[in-house]
Design a protein around this motif. Structure first.
Motif, short mmCIF file in Angstrom:
data_model
loop_
_atom_site.label_atom_id
_atom_site.label_comp_id
_atom_site.label_asym_id
_atom_site.label_seq_id
_atom_site.Cartn_x
_atom_site.Cartn_y
_atom_site.Cartn_z
N LEU A 3 0.85 -1.19 0.00
CA LEU A 3 0.00 0.00 0.00
C LEU A 3 0.88 1.24 0.00
O LEU A 3 1.84 1.31 0.78
CB LEU A 3 -0.91 0.02 1.23
N VAL A 4 0.55 2.20 -0.85
CA VAL A 4 1.33 3.43 -0.93
C VAL A 4 0.38 4.61 -0.92
O VAL A 4 -0.46 4.74 -1.82
CB VAL A 4 2.21 3.47 -2.20
N GLU A 5 0.52 5.46 0.08
CA GLU A 5 -0.31 6.65 0.17
C GLU A 5 0.35 7.81 -0.56
O GLU A 5 1.57 7.87 -0.69
CB GLU A 5 -0.51 7.06 1.64
N SER A 6 -0.49 8.72 -1.00
CA SER A 6 0.01 9.95 -1.63
C SER A 6 -1.02 11.05 -1.43
O SER A 6 -2.16 10.79 -1.03
CB SER A 6 0.29 9.74 -3.12
N ARG A 18 -7.28 15.86 -0.70
CA ARG A 18 -7.71 14.53 -1.11
C ARG A 18 -6.49 13.63 -1.16
O ARG A 18 -5.52 13.90 -1.86
CB ARG A 18 -8.37 14.56 -2.48
N LEU A 19 -6.53 12.57 -0.41
CA LEU A 19 -5.46 11.59 -0.39
C LEU A 19 -5.84 10.41 -1.26
O LEU A 19 -7.00 10.25 -1.64
CB LEU A 19 -5.20 11.12 1.05
N SER A 20 -4.87 9.60 -1.59
CA SER A 20 -5.15 8.37 -2.30
C SER A 20 -4.24 7.27 -1.80
O SER A 20 -3.20 7.52 -1.20
CB SER A 20 -4.99 8.55 -3.81
N CYS A 21 -4.67 6.04 -2.06
CA CYS A 21 -3.91 4.87 -1.63
C CYS A 21 -3.81 3.91 -2.80
O CYS A 21 -4.84 3.48 -3.33
CB CYS A 21 -4.62 4.21 -0.45
N ALA A 22 -2.59 3.59 -3.20
CA ALA A 22 -2.37 2.63 -4.28
C ALA A 22 -2.10 1.27 -3.68
O ALA A 22 -1.31 1.16 -2.75
CB ALA A 22 -1.20 3.08 -5.15
N ALA A 23 -2.74 0.25 -4.23
CA ALA A 23 -2.57 -1.11 -3.73
C ALA A 23 -2.03 -2.00 -4.83
O ALA A 23 -2.41 -1.88 -5.99
CB ALA A 23 -3.90 -1.66 -3.23
N CYS A 95 -3.15 4.35 5.06
CA CYS A 95 -4.22 3.45 4.65
C CYS A 95 -3.85 2.04 5.10
O CYS A 95 -2.68 1.72 5.27
CB CYS A 95 -4.48 3.50 3.15
N ALA A 96 -4.87 1.24 5.31
CA ALA A 96 -4.68 -0.09 5.85
C ALA A 96 -5.69 -1.06 5.23
O ALA A 96 -6.76 -0.64 4.79
CB ALA A 96 -4.83 -0.09 7.37
N MET A 97 -5.34 -2.31 5.22
CA MET A 97 -6.18 -3.34 4.59
C MET A 97 -6.35 -4.55 5.50
O MET A 97 -5.37 -5.03 6.07
CB MET A 97 -5.56 -3.77 3.25
N ASP A 98 -7.57 -5.00 5.62
CA ASP A 98 -7.88 -6.23 6.35
C ASP A 98 -8.14 -7.32 5.32
O ASP A 98 -9.08 -7.21 4.55
CB ASP A 98 -9.10 -6.01 7.23
N THR A 99 -7.32 -8.37 5.33
CA THR A 99 -7.47 -9.47 4.37
C THR A 99 -7.90 -10.76 5.04
O THR A 99 -7.95 -11.81 4.38
CB THR A 99 -6.16 -9.70 3.60
N GLY A 118 0.36 1.09 4.70
CA GLY A 118 1.28 1.87 3.88
C GLY A 118 2.29 2.57 4.77
O GLY A 118 2.27 2.45 6.00
N GLN A 119 3.18 3.32 4.14
CA GLN A 119 4.23 4.01 4.88
C GLN A 119 3.76 5.34 5.43
O GLN A 119 4.42 5.94 6.27
CB GLN A 119 5.46 4.22 3.97
N GLY A 120 2.60 5.81 4.96
CA GLY A 120 2.03 7.06 5.46
C GLY A 120 2.38 8.26 4.62
O GLY A 120 3.38 8.28 3.90
N THR A 121 1.53 9.27 4.70
CA THR A 121 1.78 10.54 4.03
C THR A 121 1.44 11.66 5.01
O THR A 121 0.42 11.62 5.69
CB THR A 121 0.95 10.66 2.72
N GLN A 122 2.34 12.65 5.08
CA GLN A 122 2.20 13.72 6.07
C GLN A 122 1.22 14.78 5.57
O GLN A 122 1.34 15.26 4.44
CB GLN A 122 3.55 14.37 6.34
#
Length: 127
Positions: A3-6, A18-23, A95-99, A118-122
């Motif tokens: 997961l990568v936030e931006s 507006r943030l986004s999360c790439a999976a 962002c986080a994911m429950d699988t 993800g690693q987070g975005t400030q």
């Protein structure tokens, strides 16, 4: 799963972001995706989550009415829209994911019920 936030950055109080999360990886077993934030020196707290199959969302009281979370079945699946931002919203957003379905049996707001992060975005909100 990765997961990568931006979308983080500096925003003035009262503004929007507006943030986004790439999976990527094996995302087929997604039960819930969530957005959390952690301010300096404080515990990680939930902002919102989406049940991936039902499409229903949950919001923490602290963001209800100002944040909206939406999803898309693309490589950038999660979009929190944050409005009327306050300086106290300054934090690293994750962002986080429950699988495993943990969030279907236990509180969706608990970070321990999510498997991937993800690693987070400030996000910094200036007064």
């Amino acid at each position: 799963v990765q997961l990568v936030e931006s979308g983080g950055g500096l925003v003035q109080a009262g503004g929007s972001r507006r943030l986004s999360c790439a999976a990527s990886g094996n995302t087929f077993r997604t039960y819930t995706m969530g957005w959390f934030r952690q301010a300096s020196g404080q515990e990680r707290e939930v902002g919102a989550s989406i049940d991936w199959s039902r499409g229903s969302s949950n919001y923490a009281d602290s963001v209800k009415g100002r944040f909206t979370i939406s999803r898309a079945n693309t490589k950038n699946p999660l979009y929190p829209q944050m409005n009327s931002l306050k300086p106290e919203a300054t934090a690293v957003y994750y962002c986080a994911m429950d699988t495993h379905g943990s969030t279907w049996l236990a509180p969706w707001s608990q970070p321990s019920n999510y498997d991937y992060w993800g690693q987070g975005t400030q996000v910094t909100v200036s007064s």
